[in-house]
Design a protein around this motif. Structure first.
Motif, PDB file in Angstrom:
ATOM      1  N   THR A   1       0.879  -1.175  -0.133  1.00  0.00           N
ATOM      2  CA  THR A   1       0.160  -0.058   0.056  1.00  0.00           C
ATOM      3  C   THR A   1       0.786   1.444   0.048  1.00  0.00           C
ATOM      4  OG1 THR A   1      -0.019   0.046   2.372  1.00  0.00           O
ATOM      5  CG2 THR A   1      -1.873  -1.232   1.099  1.00  0.00           C
TER       6      THR A   1
ATOM      7  N   THR B   1       0.936   4.941   1.334  1.00  0.00           N
ATOM      8  CA  THR B   1       0.482   5.864   2.548  1.00  0.00           C
ATOM      9  C   THR B   1       0.545   7.321   2.203  1.00  0.00           C
ATOM     10  OG1 THR B   1       2.538   5.672   3.622  1.00  0.00           O
ATOM     11  CG2 THR B   1       0.979   3.892   4.244  1.00  0.00           C
TER      12      THR B   1
ATOM     13  N   LYS C   1      -3.964   7.271   5.422  1.00  0.00           N
ATOM     14  CA  LYS C   1      -4.679   6.675   4.199  1.00  0.00           C
ATOM     15  C   LYS C   1      -3.677   5.641   3.616  1.00  0.00           C
ATOM     16  CE  LYS C   1      -5.942   9.425   0.757  1.00  0.00           C
ATOM     17  NZ  LYS C   1      -6.552  10.089  -0.302  1.00  0.00           N
ATOM     18  N   HIS C   2      -4.420   4.551   3.493  1.00  0.00           N
ATOM     19  CA  HIS C   2      -3.697   3.458   2.702  1.00  0.00           C
ATOM     20  C   HIS C   2      -4.391   3.135   1.081  1.00  0.00           C
ATOM     21  CE1 HIS C   2      -1.116   1.495   5.569  1.00  0.00           C
ATOM     22  NE2 HIS C   2      -1.991   2.249   6.458  1.00  0.00           N
ATOM     23  N   THR C   3      -3.742   3.380   0.239  1.00  0.00           N
ATOM     24  CA  THR C   3      -4.276   3.276  -1.069  1.00  0.00           C
ATOM     25  C   THR C   3      -3.491   2.143  -1.994  1.00  0.00           C
ATOM     26  OG1 THR C   3      -2.886   4.987  -2.009  1.00  0.00           O
ATOM     27  CG2 THR C   3      -5.026   5.575  -1.226  1.00  0.00           C
TER      28      THR C   3
ATOM     29  N   GLU D   1      -8.891   4.134  -2.201  1.00  0.00           N
ATOM     30  CA  GLU D   1      -8.439   3.894  -0.849  1.00  0.00           C
ATOM     31  C   GLU D   1      -8.903   2.532  -0.316  1.00  0.00           C
ATOM     32  OE1 GLU D   1      -9.658   6.127   3.124  1.00  0.00           O
ATOM     33  OE2 GLU D   1      -9.864   7.188   1.277  1.00  0.00           O
TER      34      GLU D   1
ATOM     35  N   ARG E   1      -8.225   3.389   6.426  1.00  0.00           N
ATOM     36  CA  ARG E   1      -7.482   4.466   6.941  1.00  0.00           C
ATOM     37  C   ARG E   1      -7.039   3.962   8.312  1.00  0.00           C
ATOM     38  NH1 ARG E   1      -9.411  10.405   5.583  1.00  0.00           N
ATOM     39  NH2 ARG E   1      -9.790  10.153   3.492  1.00  0.00           N
TER      40      ARG E   1
END
Length: 102
Positions: free
Chosen positions: A46, A48, A86-88, A95, A98
């Motif tokens: 991810t 961040t 926020k992890h995407t 997304e 979070r």
């Protein structure tokens, strides 16, 4: 209009298996994690990024109330360790979840 099969024929059974989506656990990490993206299905690490959260706003409000009115009350918005994370997904940019500090 309903069309029936030949007389005496058995109705077909639904043999499809339901798709089960498992979500990431709510407890997370402020650091990037390895996961499978639930949107695109890729195995990813991810990406961040810090975003303002409840802790950031509480600290900002507290500083303002205690007299930091010349802009110093916005200091929590400049410190990444006081913000939510926020992890995407790096592939589809969706997304995933979070990480909440508070």
């Amino acid at each position: 209009m309903y069309i029936q099969g030949p007389p005496g024929a058995q109705p077909e059974e639904d043999t499809r298996t339901p798709t089960v989506f498992t979500s990431l656990p709510r407890m997370g990490s402020a650091t990037p994690i390895r996961s499978i993206c639930r949107y695109c299905g890729n195995y990813i690490i991810t990406v961040t990024s810090p975003v303002p959260g409840v802790l950031t706003w509480l600290l900002c409000t507290s500083l303002f109330v205690f007299g930091c009115v010349l802009g110093c009350c916005f200091l929590p918005f400049c410190v990444d360790s006081l913000m939510d994370v926020k992890h995407t997904c790096p592939v589809c940019r969706q997304e995933l979840f979070r990480y909440h500090r508070l």
